[in-house]
Design a protein around this motif. Structure first.
Motif, mmCIF file in Angstrom:
data_model
loop_
_atom_site.group_PDB
_atom_site.id
_atom_site.type_symbol
_atom_site.label_atom_id
_atom_site.label_comp_id
_atom_site.label_asym_id
_atom_site.label_seq_id
_atom_site.Cartn_x
_atom_site.Cartn_y
_atom_site.Cartn_z
ATOM 1 N N ILE A 7 0.304 -1.157 0.044
ATOM 2 C CA ILE A 7 0.392 -0.222 -0.213
ATOM 3 C C ILE A 7 0.600 1.030 0.298
ATOM 4 C CG2 ILE A 7 -1.321 1.429 1.457
ATOM 5 C CD1 ILE A 7 -2.731 -1.339 2.253
ATOM 6 N N TYR A 8 0.839 2.038 -0.776
ATOM 7 C CA TYR A 8 1.527 2.874 -1.031
ATOM 8 C C TYR A 8 0.253 4.847 -0.910
ATOM 9 C CZ TYR A 8 4.848 0.412 -3.957
ATOM 10 O OH TYR A 8 6.233 -0.587 -3.936
ATOM 11 N N THR A 9 1.555 5.079 0.006
ATOM 12 C CA THR A 9 1.093 6.678 0.364
ATOM 13 C C THR A 9 2.766 7.536 -0.864
ATOM 14 O OG1 THR A 9 3.264 6.981 1.558
ATOM 15 C CG2 THR A 9 1.248 6.597 2.537
ATOM 16 N N GLN A 10 1.822 9.188 -0.831
ATOM 17 C CA GLN A 10 2.609 9.805 -2.141
ATOM 18 C C GLN A 10 3.851 9.341 -1.657
ATOM 19 O OE1 GLN A 10 1.349 13.721 -2.980
ATOM 20 N NE2 GLN A 10 -0.180 13.824 -1.348
ATOM 21 N N THR A 12 6.088 6.932 0.144
ATOM 22 C CA THR A 12 6.389 5.753 -0.752
ATOM 23 C C THR A 12 6.310 5.582 -2.078
ATOM 24 O OG1 THR A 12 4.472 5.065 -0.240
ATOM 25 C CG2 THR A 12 5.962 5.125 1.447
ATOM 26 N N LEU A 13 5.641 6.089 -2.444
ATOM 27 C CA LEU A 13 5.251 5.600 -4.181
ATOM 28 C C LEU A 13 6.429 7.233 -5.099
ATOM 29 C CD1 LEU A 13 3.334 4.815 -6.023
ATOM 30 C CD2 LEU A 13 1.956 6.491 -6.637
ATOM 31 N N LYS A 35 -5.219 10.881 -7.206
ATOM 32 C CA LYS A 35 -4.574 10.774 -5.814
ATOM 33 C C LYS A 35 -5.753 10.462 -4.494
ATOM 34 C CE LYS A 35 -3.294 15.439 -3.109
ATOM 35 N NZ LYS A 35 -2.698 16.583 -3.053
ATOM 36 N N PRO A 36 -5.389 10.245 -3.487
ATOM 37 C CA PRO A 36 -6.154 9.853 -2.692
ATOM 38 C C PRO A 36 -7.083 11.231 -2.492
ATOM 39 C CG PRO A 36 -4.034 8.780 -2.032
ATOM 40 C CD PRO A 36 -3.467 9.821 -3.573
ATOM 41 N N GLY A 41 -3.874 9.829 2.434
ATOM 42 C CA GLY A 41 -4.247 8.388 2.166
ATOM 43 C C GLY A 41 -3.269 7.485 0.861
ATOM 44 N N TYR A 42 -3.826 6.368 0.783
ATOM 45 C CA TYR A 42 -3.409 5.565 0.213
ATOM 46 C C TYR A 42 -3.933 5.449 -1.454
ATOM 47 C CZ TYR A 42 -1.991 3.990 4.760
ATOM 48 O OH TYR A 42 -1.189 3.979 5.985
ATOM 49 N N PHE A 43 -2.647 4.755 -2.228
ATOM 50 C CA PHE A 43 -3.027 4.907 -3.408
ATOM 51 C C PHE A 43 -3.624 3.710 -3.835
ATOM 52 C CE2 PHE A 43 0.212 8.132 -4.093
ATOM 53 C CZ PHE A 43 -0.360 8.997 -5.251
ATOM 54 N N ASP A 44 -4.819 3.124 -4.053
ATOM 55 C CA ASP A 44 -5.102 1.544 -5.346
ATOM 56 C C ASP A 44 -4.349 1.283 -6.125
ATOM 57 O OD1 ASP A 44 -5.844 3.097 -7.268
ATOM 58 O OD2 ASP A 44 -8.241 3.105 -6.778
#
Length: 132
Positions: A7-10, A12-13, A35-36, A41-44
Motif C-alpha cells: 500500500i503506497y502513500t505519496q 512511498t510511491l 490522488k487519495p 491516504g493510500y493509492f489503490d
C-alpha cells in the motif's frame, strides 16, 4: 526491490520511482493518477499500475509528459501506442528492445510480470470459451 502488494502513500510511491513528492504530484494530471482523497491516504492498485505505465513511458520509452497526454492516452494506452507507432507490443518492447540494465529495473520487471499474468489470463479465458 519493488513489491507488488504494497500500500503506497505519496511518500512511498515517490520513493518507488526515485522522485520527489512534488515531481510525483506533477505526474497526476498527465498520467491520470487519482490522488487519495484525504491527506496521508493510500493509492489503490489501479493508480499504482497507471503510475508504473507512466514511468515506463517517460523513463524507458522516453516520451515527454505532453506526448503521453496527447498521443498515448488518445491511442488507448502505451501498448496500443507502441503497436501503432513502433509496430510492437509493450511486452516485446520491454523484453527485446531495451538495454539489459533497463530490463532489470524493478518497475519494468513489475510491468512485465503484470503483462505476463494478463496474457495468461486472456489465453486461459479464450481456451475456456472455445470449448463451449
Amino acid at each position: 526491490m519493488v513489491y507488488e502488494n504494497v500500500i503506497y502513500t505519496q511518500k512511498t510511491l515517490s520513493q518507488r520511482y526515485g522522485i520527489s513528492i512534488a515531481a510525483l504530484q506533477q505526474w497526476f494530471p498527465y498520467a491520470g493518477i487519482v490522488k487519495p482523497k484525504k491527506r496521508g491516504g493510500y493509492f489503490d492498485a489501479a493508480a499504482v499500475e497507471v503510475a508504473d505505465i507512466f514511468y515506463v513511458a517517460i523513463r524507458i520509452r522516453r516520451l515527454t509528459f505532453e506526448e503521453y497526454l496527447e498521443q498515448v492516452i488518445p491511442a488507448g494506452g502505451l501498448d496500443t501506442y507502441l503497436r501503432l507507432v513502433n509496430k510492437m507490443t509493450l511486452y516485446d518492447f520491454l523484453t527485446k528492445h531495451i538495454s539489459e540494465a533497463e530490463q532489470n529495473n524493478p518497475i519494468v520487471q513489475t510491468v512485465i510480470r503484470r503483462l505476463e499474468r494478463n496474457e495468461a489470463y486472456q489465453s486461459a479465458s479464450t481456451t475456456a470459451t472455445s470449448f463451449t
